[in-house]
Design a protein around this motif. Structure first.
Motif, PDB file in Angstrom:
ATOM      1  N   SER A 248      16.864  43.867 -44.083  1.00 34.86           N
ATOM      2  CA  SER A 248      15.803  43.959 -45.092  1.00 34.86           C
ATOM      3  C   SER A 248      15.458  42.574 -45.629  1.00 34.86           C
ATOM      4  N   ASP A 249      16.501  41.787 -45.932  1.00 39.70           N
ATOM      5  CA  ASP A 249      16.277  40.423 -46.428  1.00 39.70           C
ATOM      6  C   ASP A 249      15.612  39.555 -45.365  1.00 39.70           C
ATOM      7  N   GLU A 250      16.033  39.722 -44.109  1.00 39.25           N
ATOM      8  CA  GLU A 250      15.470  38.948 -43.003  1.00 39.25           C
ATOM      9  C   GLU A 250      13.977  39.256 -42.849  1.00 39.25           C
ATOM     10  N   ILE A 251      13.631  40.528 -42.870  1.00 37.83           N
ATOM     11  CA  ILE A 251      12.230  40.945 -42.734  1.00 37.83           C
ATOM     12  C   ILE A 251      11.415  40.443 -43.918  1.00 37.83           C
ATOM     13  N   GLN A 252      11.995  40.525 -45.123  1.00 38.47           N
ATOM     14  CA  GLN A 252      11.289  40.054 -46.311  1.00 38.47           C
ATOM     15  C   GLN A 252      11.046  38.547 -46.248  1.00 38.47           C
ATOM     16  N   SER A 253      12.022  37.788 -45.746  1.00 40.17           N
ATOM     17  CA  SER A 253      11.824  36.330 -45.663  1.00 40.17           C
ATOM     18  C   SER A 253      10.743  35.990 -44.632  1.00 40.17           C
ATOM     19  N   LEU A 254      10.694  36.742 -43.522  1.00 41.31           N
ATOM     20  CA  LEU A 254       9.600  36.548 -42.551  1.00 41.31           C
ATOM     21  C   LEU A 254       8.249  36.834 -43.204  1.00 41.31           C
ATOM     22  N   THR A 255       8.204  37.915 -43.972  1.00 38.59           N
ATOM     23  CA  THR A 255       6.965  38.308 -44.650  1.00 38.59           C
ATOM     24  C   THR A 255       6.544  37.243 -45.652  1.00 38.59           C
ATOM     25  N   ASP A 256       7.497  36.767 -46.456  1.00 40.44           N
ATOM     26  CA  ASP A 256       7.185  35.743 -47.456  1.00 40.44           C
ATOM     27  C   ASP A 256       6.629  34.487 -46.796  1.00 40.44           C
ATOM     28  N   ALA A 257       7.237  34.077 -45.680  1.00 40.29           N
ATOM     29  CA  ALA A 257       6.773  32.878 -44.968  1.00 40.29           C
ATOM     30  C   ALA A 257       5.358  33.089 -44.428  1.00 40.29           C
ATOM     31  N   ALA A 258       5.090  34.278 -43.874  1.00 38.50           N
ATOM     32  CA  ALA A 258       3.761  34.557 -43.322  1.00 38.50           C
ATOM     33  C   ALA A 258       2.705  34.602 -44.430  1.00 38.50           C
ATOM     34  N   ILE A 259       3.035  35.221 -45.558  1.00 39.81           N
ATOM     35  CA  ILE A 259       2.093  35.297 -46.686  1.00 39.81           C
ATOM     36  C   ILE A 259       1.811  33.898 -47.229  1.00 39.81           C
ATOM     37  N   LYS A 260       2.837  33.049 -47.265  1.00 34.08           N
ATOM     38  CA  LYS A 260       2.642  31.666 -47.724  1.00 34.08           C
ATOM     39  C   LYS A 260       1.683  30.928 -46.793  1.00 34.08           C
ATOM     40  N   LYS A 261       1.844  31.120 -45.471  1.00 34.09           N
ATOM     41  CA  LYS A 261       0.926  30.489 -44.513  1.00 34.09           C
ATOM     42  C   LYS A 261      -0.510  30.957 -44.740  1.00 34.09           C
ATOM     43  N   VAL A 262      -0.675  32.260 -44.975  1.00 33.50           N
ATOM     44  CA  VAL A 262      -2.012  32.808 -45.219  1.00 33.50           C
ATOM     45  C   VAL A 262      -2.596  32.210 -46.498  1.00 33.50           C
ATOM     46  N   ASP A 263      -1.798  32.168 -47.564  1.00 31.79           N
ATOM     47  CA  ASP A 263      -2.266  31.594 -48.835  1.00 31.79           C
ATOM     48  C   ASP A 263      -2.679  30.136 -48.662  1.00 31.79           C
ATOM     49  N   ASP A 264      -1.868  29.367 -47.923  1.00 29.93           N
ATOM     50  CA  ASP A 264      -2.192  27.958 -47.676  1.00 29.93           C
ATOM     51  C   ASP A 264      -3.497  27.829 -46.890  1.00 29.93           C
ATOM     52  N   ALA A 265      -3.672  28.698 -45.898  1.00 25.74           N
ATOM     53  CA  ALA A 265      -4.897  28.656 -45.077  1.00 25.74           C
ATOM     54  C   ALA A 265      -6.118  29.004 -45.923  1.00 25.74           C
ATOM     55  N   ILE A 266      -5.977  30.006 -46.800  1.00 27.57           N
ATOM     56  CA  ILE A 266      -7.094  30.389 -47.679  1.00 27.57           C
ATOM     57  C   ILE A 266      -7.462  29.223 -48.584  1.00 27.57           C
ATOM     58  N   GLU A 267      -6.455  28.634 -49.203  1.00 31.11           N
ATOM     59  CA  GLU A 267      -6.703  27.521 -50.128  1.00 31.11           C
ATOM     60  C   GLU A 267      -7.387  26.357 -49.410  1.00 31.11           C
ATOM     61  N   HIS A 268      -6.900  26.029 -48.210  1.00 28.88           N
ATOM     62  CA  HIS A 268      -7.478  24.935 -47.436  1.00 28.88           C
ATOM     63  C   HIS A 268      -8.927  25.228 -47.077  1.00 28.88           C
ATOM     64  N   LYS A 269      -9.214  26.454 -46.633  1.00 26.11           N
ATOM     65  CA  LYS A 269     -10.569  26.816 -46.229  1.00 26.11           C
ATOM     66  C   LYS A 269     -11.498  26.819 -47.426  1.00 26.11           C
ATOM     67  N   GLN A 270     -11.036  27.331 -48.562  1.00 23.38           N
ATOM     68  CA  GLN A 270     -11.879  27.350 -49.745  1.00 23.38           C
ATOM     69  C   GLN A 270     -12.188  25.936 -50.237  1.00 23.38           C
ATOM     70  N   GLN A 271     -11.218  25.038 -50.156  1.00 25.97           N
ATOM     71  CA  GLN A 271     -11.478  23.641 -50.521  1.00 25.97           C
ATOM     72  C   GLN A 271     -12.494  23.017 -49.572  1.00 25.97           C
ATOM     73  N   GLU A 272     -12.346  23.331 -48.271  1.00 30.36           N
ATOM     74  CA  GLU A 272     -13.283  22.814 -47.276  1.00 30.36           C
ATOM     75  C   GLU A 272     -14.702  23.311 -47.537  1.00 30.36           C
ATOM     76  N   ILE A 273     -14.818  24.578 -47.906  1.00 27.42           N
ATOM     77  CA  ILE A 273     -16.141  25.166 -48.189  1.00 27.42           C
ATOM     78  C   ILE A 273     -16.756  24.539 -49.436  1.00 27.42           C
ATOM     79  N   MET A 274     -15.955  24.355 -50.469  1.00 23.84           N
ATOM     80  CA  MET A 274     -16.479  23.845 -51.740  1.00 23.84           C
ATOM     81  C   MET A 274     -16.739  22.340 -51.739  1.00 23.84           C
ATOM     82  N   GLN A 275     -16.227  21.644 -50.711  1.00 20.86           N
ATOM     83  CA  GLN A 275     -16.415  20.204 -50.624  1.00 20.86           C
ATOM     84  C   GLN A 275     -17.890  19.884 -50.377  1.00 20.86           C
ATOM     85  N   VAL A 276     -18.447  19.008 -51.199  1.00 18.14           N
ATOM     86  CA  VAL A 276     -19.867  18.652 -51.075  1.00 18.14           C
ATOM     87  C   VAL A 276     -20.034  17.466 -50.163  1.00 18.14           C
TER      88      VAL A 276
END
Length: 186
Positions: free
Chosen positions: A158-186
């Motif tokens: 359970s802990d192993e699966i949760q740590s995989l999930t946390d890492a994947a969600i962090k990657k998604v969050d980082d990708a969203i933040e990066h893309k949103q910054q790229e979009i908002m850049q003038v």
């Protein structure tokens, strides 16, 4: 007691698949800079079927704010132009013989905010996909419990699966933040 293994490599691969799908969706979002991937979702009605644009012509990015499409068949120029106009990407092609020029207009602030919101929605979809993979993994742990898995092993997996999930969600969050910054850049 049975020694039951959970295939975490498969779960990790599936979570990574959600990330790949997210990156493909992000590639189709306009950021004010020309990118050939903007045209990936465009389908052309050619030869009696819908074909991806890149199978009807060559897509180039000669300048930061210009995309050109060199159509291979003269009879398809009109169909390619119509497909681009009707695709909803907000670009109006200029026909020059067998070459279509697609000037990328500046994004205004309102459109940037809209695209950033769309990027966030794509990210949420990716997170849902990751959570579904997590649920499948947890279901495997529950099945293992029914098959005689020890409580320590249940906790470990359970802990192993949760740590995989946390890492994947962090990657998604980082990708969203990066893309949103790229979009908002003038």
């Amino acid at each position: 007691m049975a020694d039951i293994e959970i295939d975490t490599a498969d779960l990790e691969r599936r979570m990574e698949g959600a990330m790949v799908a997210l990156k493909n969706e992000f590639a189709s979002l306009r950021t004010g800079r020309a990118s050939a991937s903007i045209l990936d979702p465009v389908l052309v009605d050619a030869y009696g079927s819908n074909m991806p644009l890149n199978q009807c012509g060559t897509v180039n990015v000669p300048e930061p704010r210009m995309i050109t499409v060199t159509v291979w068949d003269k009879g398809l120029v009109g169909a390619v132009e119509k497909a681009i106009r009707n695709s909803g990407i907000g670009i109006n092609p200029v026909v020059d013989g067998m070459v279509l020029r697609l000037p990328i207009p500046e994004l205004n602030e309102e459109r940037r905010a809209e695209l950033a919101k769309v990027a966030g929605q794509y990210g949420e979809n990716a997170k849902v996909a990751v959570r579904n993979v997590r649920k499948d993994g947890m279901d495997q742990v529950k099945k293992g419990k029914a098959d005689g898995m020890s409580e320590d092993d249940q906790k470990f997996w359970s802990d192993e699966i949760q740590s995989l999930t946390d890492a994947a969600i962090k990657k998604v969050d980082d990708a969203i933040e990066h893309k949103q910054q790229e979009i908002m850049q003038v």
